[in-house]
Every structure is written in structure tokens, then in C-alpha cells.
Design a protein around this motif. Structure first.
Motif, PDB file in Angstrom:
ATOM      1  N   UNK A 360       0.851  -1.186   0.000  1.00  0.00           N
ATOM      2  CA  UNK A 360       0.000   0.000   0.000  1.00  0.00           C
ATOM      3  C   UNK A 360       0.885   1.234   0.000  1.00  0.00           C
ATOM      4  N   UNK A 361       0.405   2.289  -0.649  1.00  0.00           N
ATOM      5  CA  UNK A 361       1.191   3.519  -0.723  1.00  0.00           C
ATOM      6  C   UNK A 361       1.272   4.240   0.613  1.00  0.00           C
ATOM      7  N   UNK A 362       0.339   3.920   1.538  1.00  0.00           N
ATOM      8  CA  UNK A 362       0.306   4.573   2.839  1.00  0.00           C
ATOM      9  C   UNK A 362      -0.293   3.622   3.854  1.00  0.00           C
ATOM     10  N   UNK A 363       0.035   3.829   5.125  1.00  0.00           N
ATOM     11  CA  UNK A 363      -0.548   3.005   6.181  1.00  0.00           C
ATOM     12  C   UNK A 363      -1.928   3.502   6.610  1.00  0.00           C
ATOM     13  N   UNK A 364      -2.392   4.590   6.037  1.00  0.00           N
ATOM     14  CA  UNK A 364      -3.694   5.150   6.422  1.00  0.00           C
ATOM     15  C   UNK A 364      -4.839   4.239   6.018  1.00  0.00           C
ATOM     16  N   UNK A 365      -4.700   3.556   4.902  1.00  0.00           N
ATOM     17  CA  UNK A 365      -5.763   2.690   4.389  1.00  0.00           C
ATOM     18  C   UNK A 365      -5.101   1.549   3.629  1.00  0.00           C
ATOM     19  N   UNK A 366      -5.214   0.321   4.186  1.00  0.00           N
ATOM     20  CA  UNK A 366      -4.537  -0.822   3.571  1.00  0.00           C
ATOM     21  C   UNK A 366      -5.560  -1.880   3.189  1.00  0.00           C
ATOM     22  N   UNK A 367      -5.257  -2.556   2.096  1.00  0.00           N
ATOM     23  CA  UNK A 367      -6.140  -3.591   1.551  1.00  0.00           C
ATOM     24  C   UNK A 367      -5.288  -4.825   1.274  1.00  0.00           C
ATOM     25  N   UNK A 393     -17.016   2.355   3.579  1.00  0.00           N
ATOM     26  CA  UNK A 393     -16.151   2.503   2.420  1.00  0.00           C
ATOM     27  C   UNK A 393     -16.996   2.801   1.189  1.00  0.00           C
ATOM     28  N   UNK A 394     -16.497   3.669   0.354  1.00  0.00           N
ATOM     29  CA  UNK A 394     -17.071   3.872  -0.971  1.00  0.00           C
ATOM     30  C   UNK A 394     -16.097   3.237  -1.965  1.00  0.00           C
ATOM     31  N   UNK A 395     -16.584   2.231  -2.702  1.00  0.00           N
ATOM     32  CA  UNK A 395     -15.697   1.390  -3.502  1.00  0.00           C
ATOM     33  C   UNK A 395     -16.130   1.422  -4.967  1.00  0.00           C
ATOM     34  N   UNK A 420      -9.420  -1.606  -7.842  1.00  0.00           N
ATOM     35  CA  UNK A 420     -10.379  -0.852  -7.037  1.00  0.00           C
ATOM     36  C   UNK A 420      -9.883   0.548  -6.727  1.00  0.00           C
ATOM     37  N   UNK A 421     -10.859   1.428  -6.508  1.00  0.00           N
ATOM     38  CA  UNK A 421     -10.625   2.716  -5.856  1.00  0.00           C
ATOM     39  C   UNK A 421     -11.433   2.707  -4.569  1.00  0.00           C
ATOM     40  N   UNK A 422     -10.794   2.990  -3.447  1.00  0.00           N
ATOM     41  CA  UNK A 422     -11.438   2.866  -2.141  1.00  0.00           C
ATOM     42  C   UNK A 422     -11.314   4.182  -1.384  1.00  0.00           C
ATOM     43  N   UNK A 423     -12.443   4.695  -0.936  1.00  0.00           N
ATOM     44  CA  UNK A 423     -12.480   5.881  -0.079  1.00  0.00           C
ATOM     45  C   UNK A 423     -13.080   5.489   1.266  1.00  0.00           C
ATOM     46  N   UNK A 424     -12.406   5.853   2.351  1.00  0.00           N
ATOM     47  CA  UNK A 424     -12.918   5.621   3.701  1.00  0.00           C
ATOM     48  C   UNK A 424     -13.616   6.889   4.177  1.00  0.00           C
ATOM     49  N   UNK A 425     -14.890   6.747   4.609  1.00  0.00           N
ATOM     50  CA  UNK A 425     -15.709   7.894   5.011  1.00  0.00           C
ATOM     51  C   UNK A 425     -16.020   7.833   6.496  1.00  0.00           C
ATOM     52  N   UNK A 426     -16.080   8.982   7.138  1.00  0.00           N
ATOM     53  CA  UNK A 426     -16.491   9.006   8.538  1.00  0.00           C
ATOM     54  C   UNK A 426     -18.001   9.164   8.621  1.00  0.00           C
ATOM     55  N   UNK A 430     -17.469  12.557   5.256  1.00  0.00           N
ATOM     56  CA  UNK A 430     -16.205  13.125   4.803  1.00  0.00           C
ATOM     57  C   UNK A 430     -15.181  12.007   4.564  1.00  0.00           C
ATOM     58  N   UNK A 431     -14.341  12.190   3.564  1.00  0.00           N
ATOM     59  CA  UNK A 431     -13.292  11.215   3.262  1.00  0.00           C
ATOM     60  C   UNK A 431     -12.129  11.403   4.233  1.00  0.00           C
ATOM     61  N   UNK A 432     -11.803  10.328   4.957  1.00  0.00           N
ATOM     62  CA  UNK A 432     -10.699  10.386   5.915  1.00  0.00           C
ATOM     63  C   UNK A 432      -9.450   9.682   5.392  1.00  0.00           C
ATOM     64  N   UNK A 433      -9.605   8.858   4.360  1.00  0.00           N
ATOM     65  CA  UNK A 433      -8.463   8.180   3.740  1.00  0.00           C
ATOM     66  C   UNK A 433      -8.924   7.631   2.398  1.00  0.00           C
ATOM     67  N   UNK A 434      -7.972   7.454   1.476  1.00  0.00           N
ATOM     68  CA  UNK A 434      -8.297   6.932   0.148  1.00  0.00           C
ATOM     69  C   UNK A 434      -7.097   6.162  -0.381  1.00  0.00           C
ATOM     70  N   UNK A 435      -7.382   5.168  -1.223  1.00  0.00           N
ATOM     71  CA  UNK A 435      -6.297   4.397  -1.829  1.00  0.00           C
ATOM     72  C   UNK A 435      -6.786   3.761  -3.115  1.00  0.00           C
ATOM     73  N   UNK A 436      -5.843   3.270  -3.882  1.00  0.00           N
ATOM     74  CA  UNK A 436      -6.134   2.432  -5.038  1.00  0.00           C
ATOM     75  C   UNK A 436      -5.509   1.065  -4.812  1.00  0.00           C
ATOM     76  N   UNK A 437      -6.124   0.041  -5.399  1.00  0.00           N
ATOM     77  CA  UNK A 437      -5.670  -1.333  -5.190  1.00  0.00           C
ATOM     78  C   UNK A 437      -5.781  -2.069  -6.518  1.00  0.00           C
ATOM     79  N   UNK A 438      -4.695  -2.728  -6.919  1.00  0.00           N
ATOM     80  CA  UNK A 438      -4.700  -3.464  -8.189  1.00  0.00           C
ATOM     81  C   UNK A 438      -3.934  -4.766  -8.036  1.00  0.00           C
TER      82      UNK A 438
END
Length: 457
Positions: A360-367, A393-395, A420-426, A430-438
Motif C-alpha cells: 500500500x502507498x500509505x498506512x492510512x488505508x490498507x487492503x 467505504x465507498x468502492x 479498485x478505488x477505495x475511499x474511507x468515510x467518517x 467526509x473522506x478520511x483516507x483513500x487508496x487504489x488497489x490493483x
């Protein structure tokens, strides 16, 4: 077991000394059972996957001079030749001593007279020196094939350069016997001389790896010396391309991993200590990426799952992380196959923790993909660890566009391979973290954002 896994286990393991290719889950499990947690015990590979000479015979001799070998009561197994292995045998002798024709012929003649020493089947009526090399430490090494029109076996040994050819032929200082394979690491296990591939193939290696925003890996390739390449003797990824087709994409490990710090406590949830320890020990295994620290991010049983999981992170420079997840209990076995078989069919037992990996590009949101519940393969569900205040999650790219989270943890239903494109919402949306996964497409096995290839069909 998939065709690729069988090839990695049975063909590469026999032909490679001291190199770990693409991950070999069964070999790694057996080694882990013998040693406990992962420790350095010499050079290794595995791709793919990784392989530690499961099908070779180590040969050593000692004493003031090699003694004549008695007639063998058995013969070293010889495998059938395919068109690629035949090309390796038919090619000119490789290595930086290949031009010493008198030395090559003297070695070939000596090997022809040393069949009992290597337990060669008399049906293998020919012998060919595949390579002969001198390394920087003043040691000569060779590889040769005993063969006929249908089958072949490989032998190799090493000895001080100032010694007689008999020291090489008798494996006085060490050697091995195994299969002739289209792609082989040659030389002694702790100081590899080079690699061999069929003529016309392009050999490349990479010691530098980059993690992309979607968790896939990109390597910076260095072209080797054609089908014979001197081995850089470092942790790296090899790739072999023949006729425009990638035939090999595997990892090599020849330097020990750094010592692990004491096991950190789980930052969130509750993690079984033994499973957490195993999970941490499996992180940090990609050439070109150095794990600076290790964290146990989360432990627990995700919603809709009947098995507990432990997620550990290997923190890299630049903020990217390696994600290692062990699901279930018992000895950890790495899973990367797209299709597999029940564990009882291969191991005779079901008490296994299946380990899966991603980046993952960041530890904020991992898949990371969860393993199949029954079979030794990847499943159709992805475990997501988002910030604790994320509620859903908005996926894009999965079966369900919205996924509910509990404590920032949830599961996405997404068949293999997913993009996937994944957005974590509170709670406020509001989006609190986002990532892409392939994940790689069109391969029988992958892990850590890239494929493992051993394809000589």
C-alpha cells in the motif's frame, strides 16, 4: 496445486542451489516447522514464490586425494528433456573460462570417466560442459549435463583454481546433482557464479523496486549478458524473456535479512501472540525494498469471517508499507495461487494459518486479499483496515459500492483479480483516507503486487 506451483517446486528447486524463487509454501512451511521462526541459514529463493534444493543431492568429498568411487547401487534420477532444456545443452559452453578449450575438453573427458562418482545412469551416454567459470575469490566452478536424446541430469561442483581438475570432478570441495532446467543458477550456493538460459533469451535483473500508488511493484531492470549472466550476488528479481514472452519472473535471496526487533503489541484489536510473531517474521521479503520497522496494525475477526486475522505492516522509505495478513491459526503458510487444492490433500492436516501479502502507498488505508476458506488459494474477499473513525467505504470496482466498517475494519467482496478505488468515510460522509488497489491479471500466482512466473510450456 496449480501447474505453476508444481513447476516452481519440482523444477526450480531441483535446479537451483541456494536461491529462493517465487514463494514455495510447502517448502517454507516445512523449514519453519524445523527452525521455528524464520532465521537466516544460508542463501535462499520463491517466488515465488521462493526453493532449497528439495530435489538435488549435495555431494562432498574429503581427504588428501579423491578416491575412486565404487559402482553405484542406484542411479541419480534424470528428467525428460523439453525443447528449452535441449537448447541449454546444445548451446556453446558458457562462463569466463569457456574459451579455454583445452581445459573444457579435459573436464569433459574427466567427467566421462567419473560416472560412478555421480551415480549416472549408463543410458545417459553423453556429457556436455555447460559452463566453466573463475570467480574473484580464485575458485573455479562448473556445471555439466549427462544426457541422451530423451533425458538428462545436471552435475556441478567448485574447487580452488590452483587445484587439479580431479578436485572439481570428484566434488572434493562441494557440489550438487539435479535436473537440467531451462533457467539455472550455477556455482556454489553461497557464492553464485551466474545464470544460464536458452540461447536468444534476454536475461534481466533488478535490485531496485518502487511501490506504485495502487500497490503494484515496478522494477528497474538491468540487462544481463545475454543467456549467460554473471550473478550480482545480491537480493534481486530475475526476469527472462524468450521470443517476446516472459518465461521467468522470480526473486533471489543471497544476503540475510536484518535482525527483527522485539515484537510490538497490536495497535488495534487483539492479536494472538504466536500468529502475530509469525506474521511479522514473514514481512520484508522483496528485493529492492528495505523494511525500516515493523508494526502489528490490527488483530481480530472481521465481520462475516469465521477466522481471526492478524495484520502486520513493514514500513518502507517514503511512507509505503508491505501488508502481511495471517488468517486462521497454526503454522503460517504463504498463499499466492489463484487456484489451489485442499490442505489435507498435500499436508494431511488442516491447522494452518494462511498468509497473504500486498503493498500500500500509505498506512492510512490498507487492503489485502484474504485466503480461501478451504483451499490453498486466494479467496474472493479483501480485508480493509481504515482509520478507526471511518464508518464505511465507498468502492469502485467491487460488487458492493458501499461497505460498512466496524472500528474502521471491513471486508470487500471482489473476485480475482481486482482493480479498485477505495475511499474511507467518517460518520459525516467526509473522506478520511483513500487508496487504489490493483492485482496482476492473467497469472496463476501472484503476491505483494506482482506476478510470479515459471513458464516453459
Amino acid at each position: 496445486m496449480s501447474t505453476l506451483e508444481e513447476r516452481l517446486r519440482e523444477e526450480m528447486a531441483r535446479s537451483v542451489a541456494g536461491v529462493r524463487p517465487a514463494p514455495d509454501p510447502f517448502g517454507r512451511l516445512l523449514r519453519r516447522r524445523r527452525r521455528g521462526l524464520r532465521r537466516w541459514a544460508g542463501a535462499g529463493i520463491g517466488a515465488v514464490v521462493v526453493a532449497t534444493l528439495l530435489g538435488t543431492q549435495a555431494l562432498t568429498a574429503s581427504g588428501p586425494s579423491p578416491a575412486p568411487a565404487p559402482a553405484p547401487s542406484y542411479f541419480t534420477p534424470a528428467v525428460g528433456l523439453d525443447r528449452w532444456s535441449r537448447q541449454v545443452i546444445d548451446a556453446p559452453t558458457r562462463g569466463n573460462l569457456a574459451g579455454e578449450r583445452g581445459l573444457v575438453e579435459a573436464l569433459r573427458t574427466a567427467l566421462d570417466g567419473a560416472r560412478a562418482r555421480w551415480a549416472v545412469d549408463p543410458a545417459l551416454d553423453r556429457v556436455k560442459v555447460l559452463f566453466l567459470a573463475l570467480d574473484d575469490d580464485g575458485e573455479r566452478s562448473f556445471g555439466a549435463a549427462y544426457y541422451n536424446d530423451e533425458r538428462a541430469m545436471y552435475v556441478g561442483a567448485w574447487a580452488p583454481a590452483e587445484g587439479p581438475i580431479a578436485d572439481l570432478v570428484s566434488a572434493r570441495y562441494g557440489g550438487r546433482a539435479g535436473d537440467v532446467s531451462p533457467f539455472m543458477w550455477v556455482g556454489r550456493h553461497d557464492r553464485l557464479s551466474g545464470v544460464i538460459a536458452p540461447p536468444g533469451c534476454e536475461v534481466q535483473y533488478s535490485t531496485t523496486t518502487t511501490v506504485h500508488a495502487d500497490g503494484t511493484l515496478v522494477h528497474s531492470w538491468t540487462r544481463g549478458g545475454g543467456e549467460w549472466t554473471a550473478n550480482p550476488s545480491s537480493n534481486l528479481v530475475w526476469q527472462v524473456t524468450c521470443d517476446g514472452v516472459v518465461r521467468v519472473h522470480v526473486s533471489q535471496y543471497v544476503t540475510p535479512p536484518p535482525p527483527r526487533p522485539s515484537l510490538p503489541p497490536a495497535e488495534r484489536g487483539s492479536a494472538d501472540p504466536k500468529t502475530a510473531e509469525q506474521t511479522v517474521s514473514w514481512c520484508g521479503s522483496v528485493p529492492g525494498l528495505e523494511v525500516r520497522s515493523t508494526r502489528v496494525l490490527w488483530g481480530g475477526t472481521p465481520a462475516g469471517e469465521g477466522r481471526p486475522s492478524v495484520v502486520a505492516l513493514g514500513v518502507l522509505d517514503g511512507g509505503a508499507v508491505e501488508v502481511c495478513a495471517a488468517t486462521g491459526t497454526g503454522d503460517a503458510i504463504e498463499i499466492g495461487a489463484v487456484s489451489g487444492e485442499p490442505p489435507s490433500a498435500r499436508l494431511g492436516r488442516n491447522g494452518l494459518a494462511r498468509l497473504t501479502k500486498a503493498f500500500a502507498a500509505s498506512d492510512r488505508l490498507v487492503v489485502v486479499r484474504l485466503p480461501h476458506e478451504q483451499r490453498l488459494q486466494l479467496g474472493d474477499r479483501l480485508l480493509v483496515i481504515a482509520p478507526p473513525d471511518a464508518t464505511r467505504l465507498r468502492v469502485t470496482g467491487a460488487r458492493d459500492p458501499l461497505v460498512t466498517l466496524t472500528g474502521g475494519v471491513g471486508v470487500i467482496d471482489a473476485p480475482l483479480p481486482a482493480t479498485l478505488t477505495v475511499d474511507a468515510l467518517d460518520a459525516s460522509g467526509a473522506t478520511v483516507a483513500a487508496t487504489r488497489f490493483a492485482e496482476p491479471r492473467g497469472f496463476e500466482r501472484f503476491s505483494q503486487g506482482e506476478q510470479y512466473v515459471w513458464n516453459w510450456d
